[in-house]
Design an enzyme around this catalytic site. Structure first.
Site, PDB file in Angstrom:
ATOM      1  CE  LYS A   7      -1.630   3.117   2.744  1.00 47.04           C
ATOM      2  NZ  LYS A   7      -1.757   4.215   1.924  1.00 47.04           N
ATOM      3  CD  GLU A  43      13.132   4.780   7.861  1.00 49.79           C
ATOM      4  OE1 GLU A  43      13.287   5.767   8.686  1.00 49.79           O
ATOM      5  OE2 GLU A  43      12.784   5.265   6.620  1.00 49.79           O
ATOM      6  CB  CYS A  94      13.322   9.606   7.529  1.00 45.92           C
ATOM      7  SG  CYS A  94      13.995   8.452   6.252  1.00 45.92           S
ATOM      8  CD  GLU A  98      10.471  13.197  10.755  1.00 45.66           C
ATOM      9  OE1 GLU A  98       9.348  12.548  11.104  1.00 45.66           O
ATOM     10  OE2 GLU A  98      11.521  12.553   9.985  1.00 45.66           O
TER      11      GLU A  98
END
Ligand code: TAP
Length: 476
Positions: free
Chosen positions: A170, A245, A279, A379
Protein backbone atom coordinates in the site's frame (compact mmCIF):
# COMPACT_ATOMS: atom_id res chain seq x y z
CA UNK A 1 -5.60 12.85 -16.12
CA UNK A 2 -4.19 9.67 -14.68
CA UNK A 3 -7.22 7.70 -13.56
CA UNK A 4 -5.98 4.40 -12.20
CA UNK A 5 -8.84 3.08 -10.15
CA UNK A 6 -7.88 -0.59 -10.25
CA UNK A 7 -5.82 -2.65 -7.84
CA UNK A 8 -3.27 -5.26 -8.92
CA UNK A 9 -4.28 -8.55 -7.31
CA UNK A 10 -3.24 -12.09 -8.24
CA UNK A 11 -1.55 -11.01 -11.46
CA UNK A 12 -4.44 -8.91 -12.76
CA UNK A 13 -5.73 -5.34 -12.68
CA UNK A 14 -9.07 -5.64 -10.90
CA UNK A 15 -11.87 -3.27 -9.96
CA UNK A 16 -12.13 -2.27 -6.32
CA UNK A 17 -15.02 -3.65 -4.31
CA UNK A 18 -15.74 -0.03 -3.35
CA UNK A 19 -16.58 2.96 -5.50
CA UNK A 20 -14.80 5.78 -3.66
CA UNK A 21 -11.78 7.45 -5.20
CA UNK A 22 -8.97 9.67 -3.91
CA UNK A 23 -7.72 12.70 -5.85
CA UNK A 24 -3.99 12.99 -6.46
CA UNK A 25 -2.69 16.56 -6.48
CA UNK A 26 0.40 18.07 -8.07
CA UNK A 27 1.83 20.09 -5.16
CA UNK A 28 3.58 22.59 -7.44
CA UNK A 29 0.38 23.58 -9.28
CA UNK A 30 -2.30 22.53 -6.74
CA UNK A 31 -4.10 20.84 -9.65
CA UNK A 32 -5.69 17.40 -9.55
CA UNK A 33 -3.64 15.10 -11.78
CA UNK A 34 -5.75 11.99 -11.41
CA UNK A 35 -7.55 9.58 -9.16
CA UNK A 36 -6.87 6.27 -7.50
CA UNK A 37 -9.27 3.85 -5.93
CA UNK A 38 -9.92 4.20 -2.22
CA UNK A 39 -9.51 0.49 -1.48
CA UNK A 40 -11.54 -1.48 1.04
CA UNK A 41 -10.93 -4.16 3.67
CA UNK A 42 -12.36 -6.65 1.15
CA UNK A 43 -9.76 -5.59 -1.45
CA UNK A 44 -7.01 -6.13 1.14
CA UNK A 45 -8.42 -9.54 2.00
CA UNK A 46 -8.40 -10.60 -1.67
CA UNK A 47 -4.82 -9.40 -2.04
CA UNK A 48 -3.67 -11.21 1.12
CA UNK A 49 -5.37 -14.43 -0.05
CA UNK A 50 -3.60 -14.18 -3.41
CA UNK A 51 -0.25 -13.66 -1.68
CA UNK A 52 -0.96 -16.56 0.69
CA UNK A 53 -1.76 -18.87 -2.19
CA UNK A 54 1.39 -17.87 -4.08
CA UNK A 55 3.66 -18.30 -1.06
CA UNK A 56 4.22 -22.11 -1.07
CA UNK A 57 5.42 -21.97 -4.67
CA UNK A 58 7.39 -18.71 -4.55
CA UNK A 59 9.14 -19.45 -1.25
CA UNK A 60 10.54 -22.67 -2.79
CA UNK A 61 11.88 -21.08 -5.99
CA UNK A 62 15.64 -21.38 -6.34
CA UNK A 63 18.16 -18.65 -5.74
CA UNK A 64 18.85 -18.64 -9.50
CA UNK A 65 15.18 -18.15 -10.36
CA UNK A 66 14.89 -15.21 -8.01
CA UNK A 67 18.13 -13.65 -9.30
CA UNK A 68 16.74 -13.94 -12.83
CA UNK A 69 13.48 -12.31 -11.73
CA UNK A 70 15.32 -9.41 -10.06
CA UNK A 71 17.52 -8.94 -13.13
CA UNK A 72 14.42 -8.82 -15.34
CA UNK A 73 12.94 -6.21 -13.02
CA UNK A 74 16.13 -4.13 -13.34
CA UNK A 75 15.88 -4.26 -17.14
CA UNK A 76 12.21 -3.29 -17.23
CA UNK A 77 12.74 -0.60 -14.58
CA UNK A 78 15.42 0.99 -16.75
CA UNK A 79 13.01 0.96 -19.69
CA UNK A 80 10.55 3.07 -17.67
CA UNK A 81 13.02 5.76 -16.63
CA UNK A 82 11.23 8.65 -18.34
CA UNK A 83 7.88 7.64 -16.86
CA UNK A 84 9.31 7.51 -13.33
CA UNK A 85 11.05 10.86 -13.68
CA UNK A 86 7.91 12.53 -14.99
CA UNK A 87 5.49 11.08 -12.47
CA UNK A 88 7.67 11.66 -9.40
CA UNK A 89 8.11 15.26 -10.48
CA UNK A 90 4.33 15.59 -10.78
CA UNK A 91 3.07 13.67 -7.76
CA UNK A 92 5.76 14.66 -5.25
CA UNK A 93 6.94 18.00 -6.66
CA UNK A 94 10.50 16.69 -6.72
CA UNK A 95 12.84 18.84 -8.88
CA UNK A 96 13.17 17.03 -12.19
CA UNK A 97 16.95 16.60 -11.99
CA UNK A 98 16.56 14.94 -8.57
CA UNK A 99 13.63 12.85 -9.77
CA UNK A 100 16.20 11.21 -12.01
CA UNK A 101 19.45 11.28 -10.02
CA UNK A 102 17.92 10.47 -6.63
CA UNK A 103 14.36 9.17 -6.88
CA UNK A 104 14.58 6.99 -10.00
CA UNK A 105 18.11 5.89 -9.23
CA UNK A 106 17.56 4.81 -5.61
CA UNK A 107 14.69 2.51 -6.54
CA UNK A 108 16.79 0.93 -9.28
CA UNK A 109 19.80 0.38 -7.02
CA UNK A 110 17.77 -1.63 -4.49
CA UNK A 111 16.74 -4.19 -7.13
CA UNK A 112 20.33 -4.38 -8.43
CA UNK A 113 21.70 -4.78 -4.91
CA UNK A 114 19.22 -7.53 -3.99
CA UNK A 115 20.22 -9.53 -7.09
CA UNK A 116 23.88 -9.10 -6.14
CA UNK A 117 23.29 -10.10 -2.50
CA UNK A 118 21.50 -13.25 -3.60
CA UNK A 119 24.62 -14.49 -5.40
CA UNK A 120 26.32 -15.12 -2.06
CA UNK A 121 23.51 -15.00 0.50
CA UNK A 122 23.60 -17.87 3.01
CA UNK A 123 20.20 -19.56 3.36
CA UNK A 124 21.68 -22.66 5.04
CA UNK A 125 24.52 -22.18 7.49
CA UNK A 126 26.46 -25.04 9.09
CA UNK A 127 27.44 -23.90 12.59
CA UNK A 128 29.10 -27.07 13.86
CA UNK A 129 26.55 -28.71 16.17
CA UNK A 130 23.57 -27.50 14.18
CA UNK A 131 22.57 -25.85 10.94
CA UNK A 132 20.49 -22.71 10.54
CA UNK A 133 18.10 -22.65 7.63
CA UNK A 134 16.49 -19.35 6.72
CA UNK A 135 12.90 -19.66 5.49
CA UNK A 136 10.86 -16.92 3.84
CA UNK A 137 8.56 -15.39 6.43
CA UNK A 138 5.22 -15.65 4.60
CA UNK A 139 2.91 -12.87 3.43
CA UNK A 140 4.41 -9.43 4.06
CA UNK A 141 2.36 -6.22 4.22
CA UNK A 142 4.33 -3.21 2.97
CA UNK A 143 3.14 0.30 3.83
CA UNK A 144 5.16 3.18 2.40
CA UNK A 145 5.25 6.98 2.66
CA UNK A 146 5.22 9.66 -0.02
CA UNK A 147 8.66 11.21 0.36
CA UNK A 148 10.65 8.75 -1.82
CA UNK A 149 7.99 6.82 -3.74
CA UNK A 150 10.36 4.45 -5.55
CA UNK A 151 13.06 4.09 -2.90
CA UNK A 152 10.73 3.30 -0.01
CA UNK A 153 8.79 0.66 -1.93
CA UNK A 154 11.78 -0.78 -3.81
CA UNK A 155 13.91 -1.50 -0.75
CA UNK A 156 11.08 -3.55 0.77
CA UNK A 157 10.04 -5.23 -2.49
CA UNK A 158 13.56 -6.17 -3.57
CA UNK A 159 14.31 -7.73 -0.19
CA UNK A 160 11.00 -9.60 -0.11
CA UNK A 161 11.46 -11.03 -3.61
CA UNK A 162 15.06 -12.02 -2.82
CA UNK A 163 13.90 -13.81 0.34
CA UNK A 164 10.99 -15.60 -1.37
CA UNK A 165 8.24 -13.74 0.53
CA UNK A 166 5.01 -12.65 -1.15
CA UNK A 167 3.62 -9.17 -0.60
CA UNK A 168 0.73 -6.74 -0.45
CA UNK A 169 1.88 -3.15 -1.01
CA UNK A 170 0.00 0.00 0.00
CA UNK A 171 1.83 3.11 -1.16
CA UNK A 172 0.99 6.57 0.19
CA UNK A 173 -2.18 7.88 -1.43
CA UNK A 174 -0.49 11.26 -2.06
CA UNK A 175 2.11 9.62 -4.37
CA UNK A 176 0.62 6.39 -5.75
CA UNK A 177 1.70 6.41 -9.37
CA UNK A 178 5.31 5.26 -9.02
CA UNK A 179 4.03 2.01 -7.46
CA UNK A 180 1.57 1.55 -10.32
CA UNK A 181 4.50 1.77 -12.76
CA UNK A 182 6.32 -0.82 -10.63
CA UNK A 183 3.34 -3.17 -10.86
CA UNK A 184 3.52 -2.87 -14.67
CA UNK A 185 7.26 -3.55 -14.51
CA UNK A 186 6.83 -6.68 -12.39
CA UNK A 187 4.18 -8.01 -14.75
CA UNK A 188 6.54 -7.56 -17.72
CA UNK A 189 9.43 -9.07 -15.76
CA UNK A 190 7.52 -12.34 -15.37
CA UNK A 191 6.44 -12.08 -11.73
CA UNK A 192 4.47 -15.22 -10.82
CA UNK A 193 0.85 -14.33 -10.10
CA UNK A 194 0.00 -13.51 -6.50
CA UNK A 195 3.59 -12.77 -5.46
CA UNK A 196 3.10 -9.00 -5.78
CA UNK A 197 -0.22 -7.35 -4.97
CA UNK A 198 -1.00 -3.64 -4.90
CA UNK A 199 -3.97 -2.14 -3.07
CA UNK A 200 -4.36 1.62 -3.22
CA UNK A 201 -6.25 3.69 -0.70
CA UNK A 202 -6.02 5.45 2.62
CA UNK A 203 -3.85 4.42 5.54
CA UNK A 204 -6.76 4.42 7.96
CA UNK A 205 -8.60 1.86 5.85
CA UNK A 206 -6.21 -0.11 3.62
CA UNK A 207 -3.12 0.28 5.85
CA UNK A 208 -5.09 -0.62 8.94
CA UNK A 209 -6.59 -3.68 7.22
CA UNK A 210 -3.12 -4.89 6.20
CA UNK A 211 -1.59 -4.52 9.66
CA UNK A 212 -4.52 -6.28 11.32
CA UNK A 213 -4.99 -9.12 8.82
CA UNK A 214 -4.47 -12.51 10.46
CA UNK A 215 -2.72 -13.99 7.38
CA UNK A 216 -0.08 -11.26 7.20
CA UNK A 217 3.04 -12.55 8.95
CA UNK A 218 5.15 -9.41 8.79
CA UNK A 219 4.41 -5.70 8.39
CA UNK A 220 7.19 -3.53 7.04
CA UNK A 221 6.29 0.12 7.53
CA UNK A 222 7.97 3.43 6.77
CA UNK A 223 6.40 6.68 7.92
CA UNK A 224 5.51 8.63 11.05
CA UNK A 225 5.99 7.47 14.63
CA UNK A 226 2.29 7.94 15.37
CA UNK A 227 1.27 5.48 12.65
CA UNK A 228 4.16 3.18 13.60
CA UNK A 229 2.62 2.87 17.07
CA UNK A 230 -0.78 2.00 15.61
CA UNK A 231 0.82 -0.68 13.45
CA UNK A 232 2.63 -2.19 16.43
CA UNK A 233 -0.62 -2.28 18.39
CA UNK A 234 -2.43 -4.05 15.55
CA UNK A 235 0.48 -6.43 15.07
CA UNK A 236 0.51 -7.29 18.78
CA UNK A 237 -2.88 -8.98 18.49
CA UNK A 238 -1.73 -11.76 16.21
CA UNK A 239 1.97 -11.59 17.24
CA UNK A 240 3.12 -10.38 13.84
CA UNK A 241 6.65 -9.32 13.20
CA UNK A 242 7.01 -5.60 12.44
CA UNK A 243 9.79 -3.49 11.06
CA UNK A 244 9.42 0.25 11.44
CA UNK A 245 11.42 2.92 9.68
CA UNK A 246 10.27 6.13 11.37
CA UNK A 247 11.44 9.68 11.72
CA UNK A 248 14.60 11.45 12.73
CA UNK A 249 16.11 14.68 13.99
CA UNK A 250 19.62 14.04 12.83
CA UNK A 251 22.68 16.03 13.85
CA UNK A 252 25.42 17.37 11.58
CA UNK A 253 28.48 17.90 13.78
CA UNK A 254 30.92 20.35 12.22
CA UNK A 255 34.45 20.12 13.57
CA UNK A 256 36.51 23.23 14.43
CA UNK A 257 38.90 22.57 11.53
CA UNK A 258 36.21 22.32 8.82
CA UNK A 259 36.22 24.56 5.77
CA UNK A 260 33.45 26.90 6.86
CA UNK A 261 31.94 27.64 3.45
CA UNK A 262 31.88 23.97 2.39
CA UNK A 263 30.44 22.97 5.76
CA UNK A 264 27.69 25.57 5.31
CA UNK A 265 26.93 24.18 1.84
CA UNK A 266 26.65 20.69 3.33
CA UNK A 267 24.33 21.98 6.05
CA UNK A 268 22.04 23.80 3.59
CA UNK A 269 21.88 20.78 1.25
CA UNK A 270 20.99 18.66 4.27
CA UNK A 271 17.73 20.52 4.84
CA UNK A 272 16.88 21.60 1.28
CA UNK A 273 17.03 18.10 -0.19
CA UNK A 274 13.50 16.97 -1.12
CA UNK A 275 12.22 20.18 0.55
CA UNK A 276 13.35 18.75 3.88
CA UNK A 277 11.00 15.77 3.57
CA UNK A 278 13.73 13.26 4.33
CA UNK A 279 13.78 11.01 7.39
CA UNK A 280 17.58 11.22 7.55
CA UNK A 281 17.73 15.01 7.03
CA UNK A 282 20.49 16.72 9.01
CA UNK A 283 18.26 19.31 10.65
CA UNK A 284 20.40 20.13 13.68
CA UNK A 285 23.64 21.81 12.63
CA UNK A 286 26.02 21.67 15.59
CA UNK A 287 28.93 24.09 15.18
CA UNK A 288 31.82 25.35 17.32
CA UNK A 289 30.87 28.62 19.02
CA UNK A 290 34.12 30.12 17.72
CA UNK A 291 33.04 29.94 14.04
CA UNK A 292 29.42 31.01 14.55
CA UNK A 293 29.49 34.45 12.92
CA UNK A 294 31.39 33.33 9.85
CA UNK A 295 29.22 30.21 9.49
CA UNK A 296 25.98 32.18 9.74
CA UNK A 297 27.16 34.60 7.03
CA UNK A 298 28.05 31.70 4.72
CA UNK A 299 24.67 30.02 5.28
CA UNK A 300 22.83 33.29 4.53
CA UNK A 301 24.68 33.70 1.26
CA UNK A 302 24.04 30.10 0.15
CA UNK A 303 20.34 30.22 1.06
CA UNK A 304 19.86 33.56 -0.74
CA UNK A 305 21.06 31.97 -3.98
CA UNK A 306 19.41 28.57 -3.59
CA UNK A 307 17.22 27.66 -6.61
CA UNK A 308 13.72 27.10 -5.16
CA UNK A 309 10.80 26.88 -7.56
CA UNK A 310 9.09 25.04 -10.37
CA UNK A 311 10.15 21.38 -10.18
CA UNK A 312 9.93 21.03 -13.95
CA UNK A 313 12.81 23.48 -14.48
CA UNK A 314 16.20 21.75 -14.78
CA UNK A 315 17.91 24.35 -12.56
CA UNK A 316 15.51 23.93 -9.62
CA UNK A 317 17.01 22.26 -6.56
CA UNK A 318 14.10 22.58 -4.12
CA UNK A 319 10.41 22.17 -4.93
CA UNK A 320 7.25 22.44 -2.81
CA UNK A 321 6.08 20.44 0.22
CA UNK A 322 4.05 17.41 -0.84
CA UNK A 323 0.69 18.78 0.33
CA UNK A 324 -1.16 21.69 1.88
CA UNK A 325 -1.17 19.85 5.23
CA UNK A 326 2.57 19.38 5.13
CA UNK A 327 3.06 23.05 4.19
CA UNK A 328 0.92 24.10 7.17
CA UNK A 329 2.90 21.84 9.49
CA UNK A 330 6.13 23.46 8.33
CA UNK A 331 4.64 26.94 8.86
CA UNK A 332 3.56 26.05 12.38
CA UNK A 333 7.09 24.93 13.26
CA UNK A 334 8.62 28.12 11.85
CA UNK A 335 6.18 30.07 14.05
CA UNK A 336 7.23 27.91 17.04
CA UNK A 337 10.88 28.68 16.40
CA UNK A 338 10.12 32.42 16.37
CA UNK A 339 7.98 32.10 19.53
CA UNK A 340 10.71 30.13 21.30
CA UNK A 341 13.18 32.96 20.74
CA UNK A 342 15.50 31.39 18.17
CA UNK A 343 17.04 33.90 15.72
CA UNK A 344 15.66 33.71 12.19
CA UNK A 345 18.61 34.26 9.85
CA UNK A 346 17.05 33.16 6.55
CA UNK A 347 13.58 32.40 5.18
CA UNK A 348 10.63 32.50 7.53
CA UNK A 349 6.86 32.36 7.36
CA UNK A 350 4.89 32.36 4.10
CA UNK A 351 5.76 31.41 0.56
CA UNK A 352 8.89 32.51 -1.31
CA UNK A 353 8.35 35.60 -3.46
CA UNK A 354 6.76 34.78 -6.83
CA UNK A 355 5.65 31.29 -5.77
CA UNK A 356 2.12 31.98 -4.54
CA UNK A 357 0.66 28.90 -6.26
CA UNK A 358 1.95 25.57 -4.97
CA UNK A 359 2.90 24.43 -1.48
CA UNK A 360 6.30 26.16 -1.46
CA UNK A 361 8.07 26.91 1.83
CA UNK A 362 10.96 29.28 2.31
CA UNK A 363 14.32 27.65 2.98
CA UNK A 364 14.51 28.66 6.64
CA UNK A 365 17.41 28.80 9.08
CA UNK A 366 17.38 29.57 12.80
CA UNK A 367 20.51 30.27 14.83
CA UNK A 368 20.84 30.60 18.61
CA UNK A 369 18.81 27.41 18.92
CA UNK A 370 18.90 25.52 22.22
CA UNK A 371 18.66 21.78 21.87
CA UNK A 372 15.61 21.59 24.13
CA UNK A 373 13.53 23.85 21.87
CA UNK A 374 10.66 22.20 19.99
CA UNK A 375 12.30 23.03 16.62
CA UNK A 376 15.39 21.08 17.74
CA UNK A 377 13.50 18.10 19.13
CA UNK A 378 10.57 17.40 16.79
CA UNK A 379 10.72 16.19 13.21
CA UNK A 380 9.50 19.07 11.03
CA UNK A 381 9.81 17.34 7.64
CA UNK A 382 10.42 20.65 5.95
CA UNK A 383 13.39 22.85 4.94
CA UNK A 384 14.13 24.23 8.40
CA UNK A 385 17.63 24.20 9.91
CA UNK A 386 18.49 24.74 13.58
CA UNK A 387 22.02 25.98 14.30
CA UNK A 388 23.25 25.03 17.78
CA UNK A 389 26.70 25.93 19.12
CA UNK A 390 29.16 23.96 21.28
CA UNK A 391 32.32 24.78 23.20
CA UNK A 392 34.06 21.38 23.17
CA UNK A 393 33.60 18.13 21.31
CA UNK A 394 32.18 16.23 24.30
CA UNK A 395 29.42 18.82 24.46
CA UNK A 396 28.83 18.47 20.69
CA UNK A 397 28.40 14.71 21.04
CA UNK A 398 26.11 15.13 24.03
CA UNK A 399 23.89 17.59 22.11
CA UNK A 400 23.90 15.34 19.03
CA UNK A 401 22.69 12.35 21.06
CA UNK A 402 20.18 14.30 23.14
CA UNK A 403 17.12 13.32 21.08
CA UNK A 404 14.47 10.62 21.13
CA UNK A 405 15.52 9.75 17.58
CA UNK A 406 18.53 7.91 16.20
CA UNK A 407 18.19 7.43 12.47
CA UNK A 408 21.24 9.21 11.07
CA UNK A 409 24.18 11.40 11.98
CA UNK A 410 26.73 13.41 10.01
CA UNK A 411 30.25 14.63 10.74
CA UNK A 412 32.17 17.20 8.73
CA UNK A 413 35.80 18.24 9.22
CA UNK A 414 39.44 17.36 8.56
CA UNK A 415 41.23 15.61 11.44
CA UNK A 416 40.75 11.84 10.91
CA UNK A 417 40.95 10.96 14.62
CA UNK A 418 38.25 13.47 15.52
CA UNK A 419 36.03 12.43 12.60
CA UNK A 420 36.30 8.79 13.69
CA UNK A 421 35.71 9.63 17.36
CA UNK A 422 32.54 11.60 16.68
CA UNK A 423 31.21 9.06 14.15
CA UNK A 424 31.69 6.20 16.60
CA UNK A 425 30.09 8.17 19.44
CA UNK A 426 26.84 9.09 17.69
CA UNK A 427 23.84 6.94 18.65
CA UNK A 428 22.17 6.45 15.29
CA UNK A 429 21.76 3.79 12.61
CA UNK A 430 23.66 5.51 9.81
CA UNK A 431 26.57 7.92 10.13
CA UNK A 432 28.06 9.73 7.15
CA UNK A 433 31.47 11.36 7.26
CA UNK A 434 32.24 14.27 4.90
CA UNK A 435 29.42 13.58 2.43
CA UNK A 436 30.65 10.06 1.66
CA UNK A 437 28.63 8.53 -1.21
CA UNK A 438 25.66 6.30 -0.40
CA UNK A 439 26.13 2.52 -0.29
CA UNK A 440 23.16 0.29 -1.05
CA UNK A 441 24.65 -2.60 0.87
CA UNK A 442 24.96 -0.62 4.11
CA UNK A 443 22.12 -1.37 6.56
CA UNK A 444 19.56 1.38 7.03
CA UNK A 445 17.35 1.88 10.08
CA UNK A 446 17.14 3.58 13.42
CA UNK A 447 18.01 3.50 17.09
CA UNK A 448 15.45 4.59 19.71
CA UNK A 449 12.19 6.05 18.35
CA UNK A 450 13.55 6.03 14.80
CA UNK A 451 12.44 2.47 14.45
CA UNK A 452 12.91 -1.26 14.64
CA UNK A 453 14.78 -3.39 12.13
CA UNK A 454 17.03 -2.68 9.18
CA UNK A 455 16.51 -2.34 5.44
CA UNK A 456 18.82 -2.35 2.37
CA UNK A 457 21.22 -5.05 1.19
CA UNK A 458 21.64 -8.33 3.07
CA UNK A 459 20.23 -6.86 6.31
CA UNK A 460 17.05 -6.01 4.40
CA UNK A 461 16.71 -9.57 3.09
CA UNK A 462 17.18 -10.99 6.62
CA UNK A 463 14.04 -9.11 7.74
CA UNK A 464 11.90 -11.23 5.38
CA UNK A 465 13.38 -14.53 6.67
CA UNK A 466 12.86 -16.69 9.75
CA UNK A 467 15.99 -18.52 10.98
CA UNK A 468 15.31 -22.15 11.85
CA UNK A 469 17.94 -24.21 13.67
CA UNK A 470 18.04 -27.90 12.88
CA UNK A 471 19.85 -30.19 15.28
CA UNK A 472 21.11 -33.55 14.01
CA UNK A 473 20.48 -32.85 10.30
CA UNK A 474 21.53 -35.99 8.36
CA UNK A 475 24.10 -35.32 5.67
CA UNK A 476 21.92 -36.34 2.69
P1 TAP B 1 2.06 8.63 7.77
O1 TAP B 1 0.67 8.99 8.13
O2 TAP B 1 2.86 7.87 8.74
O3 TAP B 1 1.95 7.84 6.38
C1 TAP B 1 2.83 6.82 5.96
C2 TAP B 1 2.03 5.68 5.35
O4 TAP B 1 1.20 5.08 6.35
C3 TAP B 1 1.09 6.11 4.23
O5 TAP B 1 1.00 5.09 3.26
C4 TAP B 1 -0.23 6.25 4.96
O6 TAP B 1 -1.37 6.17 4.13
C5 TAP B 1 -0.16 5.07 5.91
N1 TAP B 1 -1.04 5.13 7.07
C6 TAP B 1 -1.63 6.23 7.62
N2 TAP B 1 -2.40 5.85 8.68
C7 TAP B 1 -2.30 4.51 8.79
C8 TAP B 1 -2.85 3.54 9.69
N3 TAP B 1 -3.67 3.88 10.67
N4 TAP B 1 -2.51 2.25 9.52
C9 TAP B 1 -1.67 1.89 8.54
N5 TAP B 1 -1.13 2.74 7.64
C10 TAP B 1 -1.43 4.04 7.78
O7 TAP B 1 2.84 9.91 7.37
P2 TAP B 1 2.20 11.27 6.81
O8 TAP B 1 0.92 11.66 7.48
O9 TAP B 1 2.09 11.11 5.38
O10 TAP B 1 3.29 12.29 7.29
C11 TAP B 1 3.21 12.82 8.60
C12 TAP B 1 4.56 12.95 9.22
O11 TAP B 1 5.21 11.70 9.22
C13 TAP B 1 5.53 13.84 8.45
O12 TAP B 1 5.37 15.17 8.75
C14 TAP B 1 6.86 13.29 8.89
O13 TAP B 1 7.24 13.85 10.11
C15 TAP B 1 6.58 11.84 9.06
N6 TAP B 1 7.01 11.04 7.89
C16 TAP B 1 8.12 10.31 8.03
C17 TAP B 1 8.57 9.56 6.96
C18 TAP B 1 9.79 8.75 7.12
S1 TAP B 1 10.55 8.21 5.82
N7 TAP B 1 10.26 8.44 8.29
C19 TAP B 1 7.89 9.57 5.74
C20 TAP B 1 6.71 10.31 5.63
C21 TAP B 1 6.30 11.03 6.73
P3 TAP B 1 -2.06 7.47 3.46
O14 TAP B 1 -1.11 8.60 3.56
O15 TAP B 1 -2.30 7.04 2.07
O16 TAP B 1 -3.33 7.69 4.21
Amino acid sequence: MRNYTKHYINGEWVESTGTDTIDVINPATEEIIGQISSGTEEDVHRAVMAAKEAFPYFSQTSREERIALLNNIVKEYENRKDDFVQIITEELGSPISKSESVQYEMGLQHFKQAAKELETFTFLEDRGGHVVQKDAIGVAGLITPWNFPTNQAATKLASAFAAGATVVLKPASKTPYAAIIMAEIFEKAGMPKGVFNLVNGSGSRVGNAISSHSDVAFVSFTGSGAVGEKIMKNAAEGIKKVSLELGGKSPLVILPDANIYKAAQTAVEGVANNAGQVCTAATRTIIPHSIKNEFVEAVKEIVANYPVGDPVKESTQMGPQVSKDQWETVQSYIQKGIDEGATLIAGGLGKPEGLETGYFSQLTVFSNVKNDMVIAQEEIFGPVMSIITYDDLDEAIEIANDTVYGLAGYVYGEEPKLLAHVAKSLKAGRITINNEDGDFQAPFGGFKQSGIGREWGDYGIEEFLEPKSILGLPNV
